[in-house]
Scaffold this motif. Structure first.
Motif, PDB file in Angstrom:
ATOM      1  N   GLU A 207      39.062  24.160  44.026  1.00  0.00           N
ATOM      2  CA  GLU A 207      38.151  25.285  45.018  1.00  0.00           C
ATOM      3  C   GLU A 207      39.384  26.274  45.425  1.00  0.00           C
ATOM      4  OE1 GLU A 207      35.536  25.873  46.540  1.00  0.00           O
ATOM      5  OE2 GLU A 207      34.987  23.584  45.645  1.00  0.00           O
ATOM      6  N   PHE A 208      38.447  27.691  44.726  1.00  0.00           N
ATOM      7  CA  PHE A 208      39.481  28.924  45.053  1.00  0.00           C
ATOM      8  C   PHE A 208      40.591  29.228  45.771  1.00  0.00           C
ATOM      9  CE2 PHE A 208      39.524  33.771  46.171  1.00  0.00           C
ATOM     10  CZ  PHE A 208      40.351  34.014  44.898  1.00  0.00           C
ATOM     11  N   VAL A 209      42.121  29.148  45.721  1.00  0.00           N
ATOM     12  CA  VAL A 209      42.114  29.701  47.069  1.00  0.00           C
ATOM     13  C   VAL A 209      42.292  30.790  47.125  1.00  0.00           C
ATOM     14  CG1 VAL A 209      44.799  29.624  48.650  1.00  0.00           C
ATOM     15  CG2 VAL A 209      43.442  27.349  46.764  1.00  0.00           C
ATOM     16  N   GLU A 210      43.094  31.765  45.953  1.00  0.00           N
ATOM     17  CA  GLU A 210      43.493  33.334  46.397  1.00  0.00           C
ATOM     18  C   GLU A 210      44.066  34.134  45.087  1.00  0.00           C
ATOM     19  OE1 GLU A 210      46.129  34.713  49.344  1.00  0.00           O
ATOM     20  OE2 GLU A 210      47.657  33.251  48.827  1.00  0.00           O
ATOM     21  N   LYS A 211      43.931  35.460  44.750  1.00  0.00           N
ATOM     22  CA  LYS A 211      44.519  35.740  43.909  1.00  0.00           C
ATOM     23  C   LYS A 211      46.113  36.550  44.195  1.00  0.00           C
ATOM     24  CE  LYS A 211      43.176  39.630  41.742  1.00  0.00           C
ATOM     25  NZ  LYS A 211      42.291  41.055  40.921  1.00  0.00           N
ATOM     26  N   ASN A 212      47.082  36.112  43.464  1.00  0.00           N
ATOM     27  CA  ASN A 212      48.201  36.921  43.353  1.00  0.00           C
ATOM     28  C   ASN A 212      48.044  37.672  42.573  1.00  0.00           C
ATOM     29  OD1 ASN A 212      49.708  35.193  45.651  1.00  0.00           O
ATOM     30  ND2 ASN A 212      48.723  33.711  44.450  1.00  0.00           N
ATOM     31  N   PRO A 213      49.364  38.357  43.188  1.00  0.00           N
ATOM     32  CA  PRO A 213      50.314  40.069  42.246  1.00  0.00           C
ATOM     33  C   PRO A 213      51.467  39.342  41.010  1.00  0.00           C
ATOM     34  CG  PRO A 213      50.931  40.493  44.105  1.00  0.00           C
ATOM     35  CD  PRO A 213      50.108  39.604  44.748  1.00  0.00           C
TER      36      PRO A 213
END
Length: 221
Positions: A207-213
């Protein structure tokens, strides 16, 4: 970058992504370098080591090349290590066995893990090393493993089946879709946002959690 649960919860991590051959790709080892260093410096783990199969010069920590070097550096008080194997891939077995026997919690980066996929200790690290009950029973200390590889299909099931956290670094592409399909989380590819080079996306149990820089530039070559 704020603390995220996946940076501190102890679960194993698989990091993959586009090749580092071009200026707009890669960064898996850089991300690994940042993650392990941060975990030790912020006190989340007592000891950190990256098994640096390619011999990258930018890996942080005390550089050691033999088990004796590692033992001597540990006795001298070092707790962050860059292990560059001198010759045989069998070095992975010995290094992991030594780490297994040291006290305290540990975070280990297995860079280019497909190159020593037949290592029995790689199998152990992912099946049992992160098991809190086993770590108490065998007095090993909890061991968290992060593994980078361009070739997840060359890794043993004991590794891929015991990695809840999946990180993809780089642009969304047909190549990325193959990675997700191989990891049996093809549906997660559709959840993946558009990515710039060096950005990285975290998935937990598919499951997608988040995108990080991108991680800070000082961790790169």
């Amino acid at each position: 970058m704020n603390d995220r649960f996946y940076l501190t919860d102890g679960a194993h991590v698989f990091i993959t992504g586009a090749t580092g051959a071009g200026s707009e790709f890669g960064g898996k080892t850089v991300l690994l370098n940042w993650w392990v260093t941060r975990a030790v410096e912020q006190g989340h783990h007592d000891l950190g080591l990256i098994f640096n199969a390619k011999g990258h010069s930018f890996i942080r920590g005390k550089t050691v090349r033999t088990l004796q070097d590692l033992a001597d550096a540990y006795r001298s008080g070092y707790r962050l290590f860059n292990f560059i194997p001198m010759d045989s891939e069998d070095d992975h077995e010995g290094v992991m066995q030594m780490l297994r026997e040291l006290p305290g919690s540990k975070i280990i980066g297995h860079d280019e893990g497909h190159e020593y996929a037949d290592s029995e200790m790689l199998d152990w690290m992912f099946r049992q090393g992160g098991n809190v009950e086993d770590s108490i029973r065998f007095e090993t200390g909890n061991i968290r493993s992060l593994l980078t590889s361009q070739h997840p299909w060359d890794l043993p099931e004991a590794v891929t089946n015991n990695v809840p956290l999946f990180v993809y670094l780089g642009r969304k592409s047909p190549q990325a879709k193959r990675y997700f399909t191989t990891m049996q989380i093809a549906g997660a590819y559709e959840q993946m946002p558009d990515m710039d080079p060096y950005e990285w996306t975290v998935f937990n149990a598919g499951e997608f959690v988040e995108k990080n820089p991108p991680v800070p530039e000082e961790y790169a070559p």
